[in-house]
Design a protein around this motif. Structure first.
Motif, PDB file in Angstrom:
ATOM      1  N   VAL A  23       0.836  -1.207   0.000  1.00 58.69           N
ATOM      2  CA  VAL A  23       0.000   0.000   0.000  1.00 58.69           C
ATOM      3  C   VAL A  23       0.865   1.249   0.000  1.00 58.69           C
ATOM      4  CG1 VAL A  23      -1.745   1.322   1.273  1.00 58.69           C
ATOM      5  CG2 VAL A  23      -1.965  -1.161   1.074  1.00 58.69           C
ATOM      6  N   THR A  24       1.701   1.414   1.014  1.00 65.04           N
ATOM      7  CA  THR A  24       2.619   2.548   1.108  1.00 65.04           C
ATOM      8  C   THR A  24       3.658   2.229   2.172  1.00 65.04           C
ATOM      9  OG1 THR A  24       2.793   4.964   1.461  1.00 65.04           O
ATOM     10  CG2 THR A  24       1.178   3.784   2.801  1.00 65.04           C
ATOM     11  N   PRO A  25       4.876   2.777   2.060  1.00 63.96           N
ATOM     12  CA  PRO A  25       5.922   2.441   3.036  1.00 63.96           C
ATOM     13  C   PRO A  25       5.760   3.104   4.394  1.00 63.96           C
ATOM     14  CG  PRO A  25       6.852   3.194   0.935  1.00 63.96           C
ATOM     15  CD  PRO A  25       5.397   3.521   0.918  1.00 63.96           C
ATOM     16  N   TRP A  26       4.807   4.002   4.564  1.00 64.37           N
ATOM     17  CA  TRP A  26       4.733   4.779   5.798  1.00 64.37           C
ATOM     18  C   TRP A  26       4.578   3.897   7.035  1.00 64.37           C
ATOM     19  CZ3 TRP A  26       4.444  10.286   6.495  1.00 64.37           C
ATOM     20  CH2 TRP A  26       4.634  11.003   5.315  1.00 64.37           C
ATOM     21  N   LEU A  27       5.367   4.221   8.058  1.00 64.95           N
ATOM     22  CA  LEU A  27       5.341   3.538   9.344  1.00 64.95           C
ATOM     23  C   LEU A  27       5.235   4.590  10.436  1.00 64.95           C
ATOM     24  CD1 LEU A  27       7.459   0.610  10.606  1.00 64.95           C
ATOM     25  CD2 LEU A  27       7.746   2.821  11.750  1.00 64.95           C
ATOM     26  N   ALA A  28       4.543   4.276  11.504  1.00 63.94           N
ATOM     27  CA  ALA A  28       4.314   5.240  12.585  1.00 63.94           C
ATOM     28  C   ALA A  28       5.055   4.821  13.845  1.00 63.94           C
ATOM     29  CB  ALA A  28       2.815   5.354  12.879  1.00 63.94           C
ATOM     30  N   LEU A  29       5.993   5.670  14.261  1.00 66.17           N
ATOM     31  CA  LEU A  29       6.651   5.513  15.552  1.00 66.17           C
ATOM     32  C   LEU A  29       5.923   6.360  16.586  1.00 66.17           C
ATOM     33  CD1 LEU A  29      10.453   5.900  14.696  1.00 66.17           C
ATOM     34  CD2 LEU A  29       9.334   3.816  15.486  1.00 66.17           C
ATOM     35  N   PRO A  30       5.924   5.928  17.832  1.00 69.98           N
ATOM     36  CA  PRO A  30       5.371   6.783  18.889  1.00 69.98           C
ATOM     37  C   PRO A  30       6.348   7.890  19.247  1.00 69.98           C
ATOM     38  CG  PRO A  30       6.317   4.831  19.868  1.00 69.98           C
ATOM     39  CD  PRO A  30       6.444   4.656  18.375  1.00 69.98           C
TER      40      PRO A  30
ATOM     41  N   LEU B 130       3.436   5.236 -15.311  1.00 71.01           N
ATOM     42  CA  LEU B 130       3.679   6.678 -15.246  1.00 71.01           C
ATOM     43  C   LEU B 130       4.614   7.011 -14.082  1.00 71.01           C
ATOM     44  CD1 LEU B 130       3.055   9.521 -16.291  1.00 71.01           C
ATOM     45  CD2 LEU B 130       1.036   9.541 -14.797  1.00 71.01           C
ATOM     46  N   VAL B 131       4.415   6.370 -12.947  1.00 71.19           N
ATOM     47  CA  VAL B 131       5.289   6.586 -11.790  1.00 71.19           C
ATOM     48  C   VAL B 131       6.721   6.159 -12.101  1.00 71.19           C
ATOM     49  CG1 VAL B 131       5.781   5.750  -9.459  1.00 71.19           C
ATOM     50  CG2 VAL B 131       3.477   6.519 -10.043  1.00 71.19           C
ATOM     51  N   GLU B 132       6.878   5.058 -12.791  1.00 73.67           N
ATOM     52  CA  GLU B 132       8.214   4.576 -13.145  1.00 73.67           C
ATOM     53  C   GLU B 132       8.941   5.581 -14.028  1.00 73.67           C
ATOM     54  OE1 GLU B 132      11.583   2.261 -13.411  1.00 73.67           O
ATOM     55  OE2 GLU B 132       9.863   2.054 -12.052  1.00 73.67           O
ATOM     56  N   ARG B 133       8.194   6.274 -14.884  1.00 69.11           N
ATOM     57  CA  ARG B 133       8.811   7.235 -15.806  1.00 69.11           C
ATOM     58  C   ARG B 133       9.032   8.605 -15.183  1.00 69.11           C
ATOM     59  NH1 ARG B 133       5.304   8.377 -19.546  1.00 69.11           N
ATOM     60  NH2 ARG B 133       3.593   6.981 -18.996  1.00 69.11           N
ATOM     61  N   THR B 134       8.332   8.917 -14.112  1.00 70.53           N
ATOM     62  CA  THR B 134       8.394  10.277 -13.562  1.00 70.53           C
ATOM     63  C   THR B 134       8.935  10.349 -12.139  1.00 70.53           C
ATOM     64  OG1 THR B 134       6.078  10.099 -12.830  1.00 70.53           O
ATOM     65  CG2 THR B 134       6.489  11.057 -15.017  1.00 70.53           C
ATOM     66  N   ARG B 135       8.946   9.252 -11.410  1.00 70.66           N
ATOM     67  CA  ARG B 135       9.515   9.165 -10.064  1.00 70.66           C
ATOM     68  C   ARG B 135       8.944  10.192  -9.083  1.00 70.66           C
ATOM     69  NH1 ARG B 135      12.120   4.258  -9.901  1.00 70.66           N
ATOM     70  NH2 ARG B 135      13.355   3.982 -11.784  1.00 70.66           N
ATOM     71  N   PRO B 136       7.631  10.234  -8.883  1.00 66.88           N
ATOM     72  CA  PRO B 136       7.076  11.190  -7.924  1.00 66.88           C
ATOM     73  C   PRO B 136       7.187  10.740  -6.476  1.00 66.88           C
ATOM     74  CG  PRO B 136       5.311   9.876  -8.810  1.00 66.88           C
ATOM     75  CD  PRO B 136       6.577   9.446  -9.530  1.00 66.88           C
ATOM     76  N   GLY B 137       7.535   9.488  -6.263  1.00 67.92           N
ATOM     77  CA  GLY B 137       7.544   8.938  -4.921  1.00 67.92           C
ATOM     78  C   GLY B 137       6.908   7.568  -4.950  1.00 67.92           C
ATOM     79  N   PRO B 138       6.933   6.868  -3.838  1.00 73.97           N
ATOM     80  CA  PRO B 138       6.405   5.508  -3.817  1.00 73.97           C
ATOM     81  C   PRO B 138       4.936   5.447  -4.212  1.00 73.97           C
ATOM     82  CG  PRO B 138       7.692   5.931  -1.856  1.00 73.97           C
ATOM     83  CD  PRO B 138       7.517   7.256  -2.545  1.00 73.97           C
ATOM     84  N   PHE B 139       4.655   4.663  -5.205  1.00 72.62           N
ATOM     85  CA  PHE B 139       3.285   4.331  -5.581  1.00 72.62           C
ATOM     86  C   PHE B 139       3.280   2.844  -5.855  1.00 72.62           C
ATOM     87  CE2 PHE B 139      -0.318   3.571  -8.268  1.00 72.62           C
ATOM     88  CZ  PHE B 139      -1.304   4.375  -7.723  1.00 72.62           C
ATOM     89  N   LEU B 140       2.525   2.107  -5.057  1.00 70.66           N
ATOM     90  CA  LEU B 140       2.562   0.649  -5.064  1.00 70.66           C
ATOM     91  C   LEU B 140       1.240   0.091  -5.584  1.00 70.66           C
ATOM     92  CD1 LEU B 140       4.286   0.382  -1.581  1.00 70.66           C
ATOM     93  CD2 LEU B 140       5.360   0.189  -3.831  1.00 70.66           C
ATOM     94  N   PRO B 141       1.137  -1.213  -5.777  1.00 70.88           N
ATOM     95  CA  PRO B 141      -0.062  -1.774  -6.395  1.00 70.88           C
ATOM     96  C   PRO B 141      -1.368  -1.428  -5.701  1.00 70.88           C
ATOM     97  CG  PRO B 141       1.692  -3.385  -6.473  1.00 70.88           C
ATOM     98  CD  PRO B 141       2.215  -2.234  -5.655  1.00 70.88           C
TER      99      PRO B 141
END
Length: 287
Positions: free
Chosen positions: A87-94, A166-177
């Motif tokens: 989904v996305t690499p984001w992780l939440a630390l306290p 499109l993400v592969e060609r433009t590299r805006p940041g992580p975009f996953l399936p």
């Protein structure tokens, strides 16, 4: 230097605007972001809280999202939460993570995994390796003039292969399936081909992050990114929420563009990642 730049036109001037993230792996969340800094050099931006908005949830936006509107995505171990890996690499630390938290982050991510860190400026524990760390900023809507975009179409799961291309060609940041599941994604097509898109990522209560802003290199300079940003922001506003976004602190052209559209700097933060130990020790019991 961040990858993923989009060229947009605002009025009669063209600027090269960075995509929504400052590095190939923007991180999860952590405390200690600096909310007291002055204007960024060369941008004129200064912090401007929005009256009546609960800005505190943006101190740790992934944690606020994963314990709020995005709770159905949350994977948890102890006090550590993250989105599924597809989904996305984001992780939440306290706030002020302790040894047990770091052990849980490593166990949740896996031996040797790269763990994203947003806003964490402290030292990682022994056995961890910082893989990158750069300065970033968080900007919030403070007077956007939003508008729907007649040429935009809503993108969904069936469009993911084209979105990934499109993400592969433009590299805006992580975009996953499965990133498309996080919110509304809008795209512009020409002759049936997807040439630009933007959408929604983190969703703390009352706020939605604009993300994955990108334009095919052959169509840069046509103002497509600006039009999509304002269209996505329009949908967010219609839900009674407030748009925000992240970018790199050195990405001054993008920051100037966002300022001209009505975004204002809320805080300076940092984007980074650290690699978990290859061999994980059993975490000590929490007292």
């Amino acid at each position: 230097m961040p990858e993923g730049y989009v060229s947009t036109r605002h009025g009669d001037r063209e600027v090269t605007a960075g995509a929504d993230r400052p590095d190939p792996a923007p991180g999860g969340t952590a405390a200690r972001a600096d909310t007291t800094t002055g204007p960024l050099p060369g941008t004129g931006l200064a912090p401007g809280p929005l009256p009546g908005s609960d800005l505190r949830v943006l101190d740790n936006p992934a944690l606020a999202a994963l314990t709020g509107p995005h709770a159905h995505f949350a994977e948890r171990r102890g006090r550590i939460l993250r989105y599924p890996a597809d989904v996305t690499p984001w992780l939440a630390l306290p706030e002020d993570p302790d040894a047990r938290d770091w052990a849980d982050a490593a166990a949740l991510s896996g031996p040797g995994a790269e763990v994203p860190l947003l806003g964490f400026r402290g030292d990682v524990p022994e056995g961890w390796e910082v893989t990158f760390r750069i300065e970033g900023v968080q900007l919030v809507d403070d007077g956007l003039v939003t508008a729907p975009e007649p040429e935009a179409v809503r993108l969904g799961p069936a469009d993911v292969p084209e979105m990934l291309d499109l993400v592969e060609r433009t590299r805006p940041g992580p975009f996953l399936p499965r990133t498309v599941e996080l919110g509304t994604y809008l795209g512009i097509r020409r002759e049936g081909r997807l040439i630009a898109m933007a959408g929604e990522r983190l969703h703390p209560p009352g706020w939605t992050e604009i993300s994955a802003v990108c334009t095919d290199p052959a169509h840069r300079g046509e103002g497509l990114a600006t039009r999509l940003i304002l269209a996505v922001a329009h949908g967010i506003r219609e839900r009674g929420e407030t748009p925000f976004l992240h970018t790199g602190a050195t990405n001054t052209n993008a920051i100037r563009l966002y300022e001209s559209l009505g975004f204002r700097l809320r805080l300076r933060t940092s984007f980074g990642a650290a690699r978990a130990p290859e061999h994980l020790a059993a975490p000590a019991a929490r007292r």
